[in-house]
Structures are given as structure tokens and as C-alpha cells.
Design a protein around this motif. Sequence first.
Motif, short mmCIF file in Angstrom:
data_model
loop_
_atom_site.label_atom_id
_atom_site.label_comp_id
_atom_site.label_asym_id
_atom_site.label_seq_id
_atom_site.Cartn_x
_atom_site.Cartn_y
_atom_site.Cartn_z
N MET A 1 0.84 -1.19 0.00
CA MET A 1 0.00 0.00 0.00
C MET A 1 0.88 1.26 0.00
SD MET A 1 -3.31 0.82 0.14
CE MET A 1 -4.11 -0.54 0.99
N ASP A 2 0.59 2.17 -0.90
CA ASP A 2 1.37 3.40 -0.96
C ASP A 2 0.78 4.51 -0.07
OD1 ASP A 2 3.29 2.54 -2.90
OD2 ASP A 2 1.74 2.72 -4.44
N VAL A 3 -0.53 4.68 -0.13
CA VAL A 3 -1.18 5.80 0.56
C VAL A 3 -2.49 5.34 1.18
CG1 VAL A 3 -2.13 8.13 0.31
CG2 VAL A 3 -0.21 7.41 -1.13
N VAL A 4 -2.76 5.82 2.38
CA VAL A 4 -4.08 5.66 3.01
C VAL A 4 -4.63 7.05 3.26
CG1 VAL A 4 -5.30 4.97 5.10
CG2 VAL A 4 -3.63 3.43 4.09
N THR A 5 -5.91 7.23 2.97
CA THR A 5 -6.58 8.50 3.20
C THR A 5 -7.89 8.28 3.92
OG1 THR A 5 -7.25 10.58 2.15
CG2 THR A 5 -7.76 8.56 0.95
N ILE A 6 -8.35 9.30 4.63
CA ILE A 6 -9.55 9.18 5.47
C ILE A 6 -10.46 10.38 5.21
CG2 ILE A 6 -10.43 9.06 7.84
CD1 ILE A 6 -7.64 8.12 8.70
N GLY A 7 -11.74 10.12 4.93
CA GLY A 7 -12.65 11.24 4.78
C GLY A 7 -13.95 10.86 4.10
N GLU A 8 -14.80 11.85 3.97
CA GLU A 8 -16.13 11.65 3.42
C GLU A 8 -16.19 11.89 1.92
OE1 GLU A 8 -20.69 12.74 4.51
OE2 GLU A 8 -19.27 14.38 4.73
N THR A 9 -16.87 10.99 1.23
CA THR A 9 -17.21 11.21 -0.18
C THR A 9 -18.72 11.17 -0.29
OG1 THR A 9 -15.14 10.40 -1.06
CG2 THR A 9 -17.04 10.23 -2.50
N ALA B 1 3.64 6.45 14.86
CA ALA B 1 4.17 5.26 15.53
C ALA B 1 4.74 4.25 14.54
CB ALA B 1 3.07 4.60 16.36
N ASN B 2 4.26 4.30 13.30
CA ASN B 2 4.69 3.34 12.29
C ASN B 2 5.53 3.98 11.19
OD1 ASN B 2 3.20 0.58 12.85
ND2 ASN B 2 1.74 2.21 13.33
N ARG B 3 6.01 5.21 11.44
CA ARG B 3 6.95 5.91 10.57
C ARG B 3 6.39 6.20 9.16
NH1 ARG B 3 12.80 3.08 12.13
NH2 ARG B 3 12.68 3.55 14.37
N LEU B 4 5.10 6.46 9.11
CA LEU B 4 4.51 6.97 7.86
C LEU B 4 4.69 8.48 7.82
CD1 LEU B 4 2.81 4.24 8.36
CD2 LEU B 4 1.01 5.38 7.04
N LYS B 5 4.85 9.02 6.64
CA LYS B 5 4.84 10.46 6.46
C LYS B 5 3.40 10.94 6.39
CE LYS B 5 9.33 11.15 6.03
NZ LYS B 5 10.10 11.96 7.00
N VAL B 6 3.11 12.04 7.05
CA VAL B 6 1.76 12.61 7.05
C VAL B 6 1.71 13.79 6.09
CG1 VAL B 6 -0.04 13.73 8.44
CG2 VAL B 6 1.36 11.88 9.44
N VAL B 7 0.82 13.70 5.10
CA VAL B 7 0.59 14.79 4.15
C VAL B 7 -0.73 15.46 4.52
CG1 VAL B 7 0.30 15.43 1.73
CG2 VAL B 7 1.79 13.50 2.34
N PHE B 8 -0.68 16.77 4.74
CA PHE B 8 -1.87 17.49 5.21
C PHE B 8 -2.22 18.62 4.25
CE2 PHE B 8 -3.48 20.94 8.23
CZ PHE B 8 -4.78 20.48 8.20
N ASP B 9 -3.43 18.57 3.74
CA ASP B 9 -3.99 19.65 2.93
C ASP B 9 -5.06 20.33 3.78
OD1 ASP B 9 -5.29 21.32 1.15
OD2 ASP B 9 -5.37 19.85 -0.47
N PRO B 10 -4.85 21.58 4.21
CA PRO B 10 -5.83 22.23 5.09
C PRO B 10 -7.25 22.26 4.52
CG PRO B 10 -3.80 23.48 5.06
CD PRO B 10 -3.65 22.42 4.00
N GLY C 1 -7.33 21.48 -6.55
CA GLY C 1 -6.42 21.33 -5.42
C GLY C 1 -6.17 19.88 -5.05
N ASP C 2 -7.20 19.04 -5.22
CA ASP C 2 -7.04 17.61 -4.95
C ASP C 2 -6.15 16.97 -6.02
OD1 ASP C 2 -8.83 17.97 -2.82
OD2 ASP C 2 -10.55 17.58 -4.12
N GLY C 3 -6.32 17.40 -7.27
CA GLY C 3 -5.43 16.92 -8.32
C GLY C 3 -3.99 17.31 -8.03
N PHE C 4 -3.80 18.55 -7.56
CA PHE C 4 -2.47 19.02 -7.18
C PHE C 4 -1.89 18.11 -6.10
CE2 PHE C 4 0.35 21.54 -4.51
CZ PHE C 4 1.17 22.17 -5.43
N ALA C 5 -2.68 17.80 -5.07
CA ALA C 5 -2.21 16.93 -3.98
C ALA C 5 -1.83 15.55 -4.50
CB ALA C 5 -3.28 16.83 -2.90
N ALA C 6 -2.65 15.01 -5.41
CA ALA C 6 -2.33 13.70 -5.99
C ALA C 6 -0.99 13.75 -6.72
CB ALA C 6 -3.44 13.26 -6.93
N GLY C 7 -0.76 14.84 -7.45
CA GLY C 7 0.51 14.98 -8.16
C GLY C 7 1.69 15.06 -7.21
N ILE C 8 1.52 15.78 -6.11
CA ILE C 8 2.60 15.92 -5.13
C ILE C 8 2.92 14.56 -4.51
CG2 ILE C 8 3.24 16.90 -2.90
CD1 ILE C 8 3.27 18.92 -5.24
N ILE C 9 1.91 13.85 -4.06
CA ILE C 9 2.15 12.56 -3.41
C ILE C 9 2.73 11.56 -4.40
CG2 ILE C 9 1.09 10.66 -2.14
CD1 ILE C 9 -1.01 12.69 -1.13
#
Length: 317
Positions: free
Chosen positions: A1-9, A155-164, A256-264
Motif C-alpha cells: 500500500m502506498d497511501v491511506v486517506t480518510i474522509g467523506e465522499t 508510531a509506524n513511521r509513515l509520512k503525514v501529508v496534510f492539505d488544510p 487542489g485535490d489533483g495538485f495533492a495527488a501529483g505531489i504525493i
Amino acid sequence: MDVVTIGETMVCFTPDSSPLMRYAHTYSQRFGGAETNVAIGLSRLGHQVGWISKAGNDEFGKALLSFVRGEGIDVSQVKIDPHAPTGLYFKEVRSGDNVRVQYYRKGSAASTLTPNDLEEAYIAKAKYLHITGITPALSDSCYQTVLHAIAIAKANRLKVVFDPNLRKKLWSEEKARSVLLEIAALADIILPGIDEGSFMFGETDPEKLGELFLQHGASVVILKAGAKGAYYFTESEKQFVPGFSVKTVVDPVGAGDGFAAGIISGLLDNLPLEKIVERGNAIGALATQVMGDFEGLPDRFELNQFMYSSSDEDVSR
């Protein structure tokens, strides 16, 4: 797994017969949510993404899960709530620079997320945790869930990416500022817009904002400046990366979400920071050219064609 994300769709309805809902008789049904927009963008670029959320035990929830699963995203951690509905929103695209959104998400299934809905072993498999400022605004339990997810990541050494991803309609400005600053202090990589940085710190100068975010805790700050491009800041370097010109903006929602996807994606591909931001700029630009929150997000071929083609002529016919 590369990325996990949490939120409402949510399910999105857009008027067909008129851009104004008061005159609309027919609507197109789509889906939208910042976190799944990012997940879809990453999946189309070949990355493995998992999404954590809740959906209602209704036809909208079933359609939503089927759709997200169809985009190649792991939905094994999405729970079905038998009591709360799937959230809805309506989007009026009056013009490319005038989009109005009305949400019907209060009491939605996703707003009932709690820390108990998180499985540490699942998150621990990823390399990055992607968080937005929307999820903690949905409810206190969602806020606690986001903090718990970040604690698991640390705790598991994942990097946290935060988009306000500031949404003033969801909470008071005082609460929003407090929570966004709290999460920003825990993030490794932060992706604010200049307006969001100004809201959080009361500063409008990009270079000063970059310094403030670094001092606040982030190791990488990528500051969005809209169509102009984006700045990036680390302790050792800073630079502005110009954006890509777009002839016509059809729908800016989701850029902005497309931008975040490109960054990650760039981070996962171990690109230099300048190239990472360039990729984010390119995907953000592509997202604005198609109606819908995620429909314009490219695959690798489309991205490379947009970024590196020297001609706009369509030779694929």
C-alpha cells in the motif's frame, strides 16, 4: 500500500438543463470528496491507495462504493452505517470562475467515524497518510479519528501529508484555525493555499508563510498560488514553480485535490522537489478542464502528453 486517506465522499448532483438549480429539471449524478479525488488521482497514476470512511446503507452508498472500488481503490476499510445516510451535495457551475456548492451532509454516515473504526495494521502498511482539514470539521468524533490516525502514522513511521482544505461553512473560524494549526504541527508535508496560510497565520507574503509553516513543524511546505503555480520550502531550499496555462477553465472544483495527488505521486516516485511541484501543477491544471471533481485527473500517458508535448494538435484521430 502506498497511501491511506480518510474522509467523506458524497453523491454530487449537477444541473443539466440550466446552471441554476432554481430552473433545473434534470441533474447528472456524480461523486465527490477531497480524499477520494486524491485517491483516484493516485490510482490512475499506478499507485496503490486505501480509503477509510463510512457510507449509508442506502442506494447512494452502494453506488458510491461500487464507483470508488471501480477506480482501483481499496475500500475494505469503509464501513456501512445502517442508521445514517450517505451525504449529498449540489453543484452549480455558473461559469469557470463561479461555482456554488450546497452541502447536505449533516448527520451523514461519514460524520460518525470514530477512532475505533481505524485498524492500525492496515494504516501501518502504507508509506503516506493523507489528511485534509475537511474530515475533522465534520464532527468531534471525526476530529478524534484524524488525530488517532496521525498517531498511528507517527508510531509506524509513515509520512503525514496534510492539505488544510479550509471549509468555513463547516465550523467556526476560531475552531477551524485552532484545529488546522494543531494538525499542521503534526504534519510532515503540508499543502496550503496562500489564502489558507493567511487564515491560519494572518500573513499574506508567500516567503513568510513558508517560514511560518516550517517553524510550526512541517519539514516540507508546498504553498499553492492558484493558476500562477506553487512555492516550495524546506530548511535548505525554496523556489517558485510556475503553473501550466489553460485555455478554458470548465470546472475548478477538484484542482487542489489533483495538485495533492501529483505531489504525493512525485514523492512516491522519489522525484526532486521541483519536479514534484511541477507534476502537482500539471494535474491541477488538467483537472480544471473537465466537468466534475475527479473526471479530469490523468493517467501517466495523459499526464506526460500534457507536460511534455510541444503541440496542441490532436494526432490521435
